[in-house]
Enzyme design. Structure first.
Site, PDB file in Angstrom:
ATOM      1  N   ARG A 267      -1.130  -5.186  18.194  1.00 17.88           N
ATOM      2  CA  ARG A 267      -0.455  -3.493  18.160  1.00 17.88           C
ATOM      3  C   ARG A 267      -1.820  -2.651  19.346  1.00 17.88           C
ATOM      4  O   ARG A 267      -1.572  -1.779  20.005  1.00 17.88           O
ATOM      5  CB  ARG A 267      -0.598  -2.941  16.462  1.00 17.88           C
ATOM      6  CG  ARG A 267       0.134  -3.407  15.701  1.00 17.88           C
ATOM      7  CD  ARG A 267      -0.690  -2.476  14.575  1.00 17.88           C
ATOM      8  NE  ARG A 267      -0.066  -2.644  13.228  1.00 17.88           N
ATOM      9  CZ  ARG A 267       0.125  -2.627  12.035  1.00 17.88           C
ATOM     10  NH1 ARG A 267      -1.364  -2.726  11.781  1.00 17.88           N
ATOM     11  NH2 ARG A 267       1.301  -2.755  11.022  1.00 17.88           N
TER      12      ARG A 267
ATOM     13  N   VAL B  75       0.224 -13.336   4.430  1.00 18.59           N
ATOM     14  CA  VAL B  75       0.477 -12.321   4.979  1.00 18.59           C
ATOM     15  C   VAL B  75      -0.034 -10.635   3.521  1.00 18.59           C
ATOM     16  O   VAL B  75      -0.429  -9.965   4.110  1.00 18.59           O
ATOM     17  CB  VAL B  75       1.683 -12.151   5.119  1.00 18.59           C
ATOM     18  CG1 VAL B  75       2.154 -10.571   5.755  1.00 18.59           C
ATOM     19  CG2 VAL B  75       2.518 -12.879   6.197  1.00 18.59           C
ATOM     20  N   THR B  76       0.723 -11.196   2.176  1.00 13.18           N
ATOM     21  CA  THR B  76      -0.152 -10.532   1.770  1.00 13.18           C
ATOM     22  C   THR B  76      -1.420  -9.863   1.345  1.00 13.18           C
ATOM     23  O   THR B  76      -1.987 -10.498   1.904  1.00 13.18           O
ATOM     24  CB  THR B  76      -0.219 -10.909   0.029  1.00 13.18           C
ATOM     25  OG1 THR B  76       1.811 -11.214  -0.638  1.00 13.18           O
ATOM     26  CG2 THR B  76      -0.070  -9.955  -0.899  1.00 13.18           C
ATOM     27  N   ASN B  77      -1.803  -8.581   1.305  1.00 15.04           N
ATOM     28  CA  ASN B  77      -2.940  -7.873   1.479  1.00 15.04           C
ATOM     29  C   ASN B  77      -3.943  -7.890   0.264  1.00 15.04           C
ATOM     30  O   ASN B  77      -3.352  -7.490  -0.891  1.00 15.04           O
ATOM     31  CB  ASN B  77      -2.743  -6.238   1.684  1.00 15.04           C
ATOM     32  CG  ASN B  77      -2.915  -6.407   3.363  1.00 15.04           C
ATOM     33  OD1 ASN B  77      -3.350  -7.520   4.330  1.00 15.04           O
ATOM     34  ND2 ASN B  77      -1.863  -5.794   3.924  1.00 15.04           N
TER      35      ASN B  77
ATOM     36  N   ARG C 294       0.878  -1.272   0.427  1.00 17.37           N
ATOM     37  CA  ARG C 294       0.458  -0.336   0.352  1.00 17.37           C
ATOM     38  C   ARG C 294       0.921   1.241  -0.356  1.00 17.37           C
ATOM     39  O   ARG C 294       2.067   1.165   0.187  1.00 17.37           O
ATOM     40  CB  ARG C 294      -0.995  -0.424   1.521  1.00 17.37           C
ATOM     41  CG  ARG C 294      -2.192  -0.997   1.089  1.00 17.37           C
ATOM     42  CD  ARG C 294      -2.987  -0.400   2.626  1.00 17.37           C
ATOM     43  NE  ARG C 294      -2.249  -0.807   3.838  1.00 17.37           N
ATOM     44  CZ  ARG C 294      -2.853   0.468   4.747  1.00 17.37           C
ATOM     45  NH1 ARG C 294      -4.285   0.487   4.518  1.00 17.37           N
ATOM     46  NH2 ARG C 294      -2.532  -0.182   6.366  1.00 17.37           N
TER      47      ARG C 294
ATOM     48  N   ASN D 186      -2.235  -8.023  -6.929  1.00 19.07           N
ATOM     49  CA  ASN D 186      -1.207  -9.373  -5.954  1.00 19.07           C
ATOM     50  C   ASN D 186      -2.421 -10.532  -5.931  1.00 19.07           C
ATOM     51  O   ASN D 186      -1.821 -11.206  -6.048  1.00 19.07           O
ATOM     52  CB  ASN D 186      -2.149  -9.020  -4.376  1.00 19.07           C
ATOM     53  CG  ASN D 186      -0.515  -7.533  -3.888  1.00 19.07           C
ATOM     54  OD1 ASN D 186       0.403  -7.210  -4.636  1.00 19.07           O
ATOM     55  ND2 ASN D 186      -1.064  -6.578  -2.361  1.00 19.07           N
TER      56      ASN D 186
ATOM     57  N   HIS E 123      -9.190  -8.105   7.810  1.00 14.71           N
ATOM     58  CA  HIS E 123      -7.900  -6.800   8.180  1.00 14.71           C
ATOM     59  C   HIS E 123      -7.655  -5.953   7.722  1.00 14.71           C
ATOM     60  O   HIS E 123      -7.302  -5.378   6.550  1.00 14.71           O
ATOM     61  CB  HIS E 123      -6.100  -7.833   8.420  1.00 14.71           C
ATOM     62  CG  HIS E 123      -4.796  -7.045   8.536  1.00 14.71           C
ATOM     63  ND1 HIS E 123      -4.844  -7.470   9.533  1.00 14.71           N
ATOM     64  CD2 HIS E 123      -4.144  -7.139   7.711  1.00 14.71           C
ATOM     65  CE1 HIS E 123      -3.635  -6.568   9.324  1.00 14.71           C
ATOM     66  NE2 HIS E 123      -3.168  -6.541   8.218  1.00 14.71           N
TER      67      HIS E 123
ATOM     68  N   ARG F  13      -6.550  -1.183   2.294  1.00 21.70           N
ATOM     69  CA  ARG F  13      -5.733  -3.069   1.789  1.00 21.70           C
ATOM     70  C   ARG F  13      -6.881  -3.460   0.352  1.00 21.70           C
ATOM     71  O   ARG F  13      -5.603  -4.359  -0.601  1.00 21.70           O
ATOM     72  CB  ARG F  13      -5.968  -3.581   2.971  1.00 21.70           C
ATOM     73  CG  ARG F  13      -5.079  -3.829   4.125  1.00 21.70           C
ATOM     74  CD  ARG F  13      -5.096  -4.294   5.747  1.00 21.70           C
ATOM     75  NE  ARG F  13      -4.268  -3.759   5.739  1.00 21.70           N
ATOM     76  CZ  ARG F  13      -4.487  -2.943   7.368  1.00 21.70           C
ATOM     77  NH1 ARG F  13      -5.534  -2.549   7.250  1.00 21.70           N
ATOM     78  NH2 ARG F  13      -3.386  -2.853   8.404  1.00 21.70           N
TER      79      ARG F  13
END
Length: 236
Positions: A80, A47-49, A11, A24, A104, A17
């Site tokens: 976080r 993991v890729t958005n 991004r 992607n 996410h 995302r």
């Protein structure tokens, strides 16, 4: 074997995302074909958005059991949230347990009711107004980092979160962690990839854990699920 898929377009400031989905998706489909060819017995951590949509895409393309394809989401978001609570309260992050459900992205559902400090409910230490500020900051944590870095998204915190997931699988920890999982009737949804608490062990995503949600939590989770479904509609 575990294959961790991180390849893709990152991004940029102002992008969501979902904005990187088309580019992607093409990358991940090519990688998935290679995974099926060279690592047919592997488990895949996405993991890729946008990670919810791409976890679903990999699961569909492989045709594998849902236990073998799961994604990073809540482990990162919960970490976080815990760090924000530690900053606000001054308590050790090691004593803070958090839970984040949903997609996410901006529609994620940080679960303050399931958040404790050494087993003590969070609202014992913080007023509701401050808790809501932490919830909002958690939702926007990725964008906050992106705005600071300008040209790339987060690196260190996702890496640490993935390491937690890999450790749980490789060492059969049977840890309860929030991850992107394929639902099969849980939370009232099927054929959907979204962040929920699961048990991670040597068989991969071994079980989805269904929490008893309040009316407000249920509504927020449904809104998040609807956003993921909207993104999935563009995946053929």
């Amino acid at each position: 074997d575990i294959v961790i898929v991180t390849a893709g377009l990152p991004r940029k400031p102002g992008m969501s995302r979902s904005d990187v989905l088309d580019a992607n998706l093409e990358v991940v489909r090519g990688l998935t074909a290679d995974i099926m060819r060279y690592a047919p017995d592997a488990k895949v951590i996405m993991v890729t958005n946008p990670v919810d949509v791409l976890t679903y895409a990999v699961w569909k393309q492989t045709g594998w059991d849902r236990s073998r394809v799961f994604g990073l989401s809540g482990v990162l978001d919960a970490a976080r949230m815990a760090s924000f609570i530690a900053l606000e309260t001054g308590f050790s992050i090691k004593d803070i347990t958090t839970m984040v459900l949903g997609g996410h992205g901006d529609s994620m559902v940080p679960m303050s009711r399931f958040t404790t400090i050494n087993g003590i409910p969070l609202d014992t230490f913080l007023p509701q107004e401050k808790i809501q500020q932490i919830v909002d900051r958690t939702r926007n944590g990725g964008a906050e980092i992106l705005a600071l870095k300008k040209t790339s998204s987060a690196n260190d915190s996702p890496a640490a979160a993935v390491a937690t997931m890999v450790d749980a699988v490789c060492n059969n920890r049977k840890r309860i962690l929030p991850c992107v999982a394929i639902l099969d009737g849980e939370y009232g949804h099927s054929d959907l990839a979204i962040g929920v608490p699961v048990i991670l062990g040597n068989r991969g995503m071994e079980q989805v854990i269904e929490l008893q949600l309040s009316e407000t939590e249920h509504r927020q989770f449904q809104e998040s699920a609807n956003q993921v479904k909207k993104d999935l509609a563009g995946v053929s």
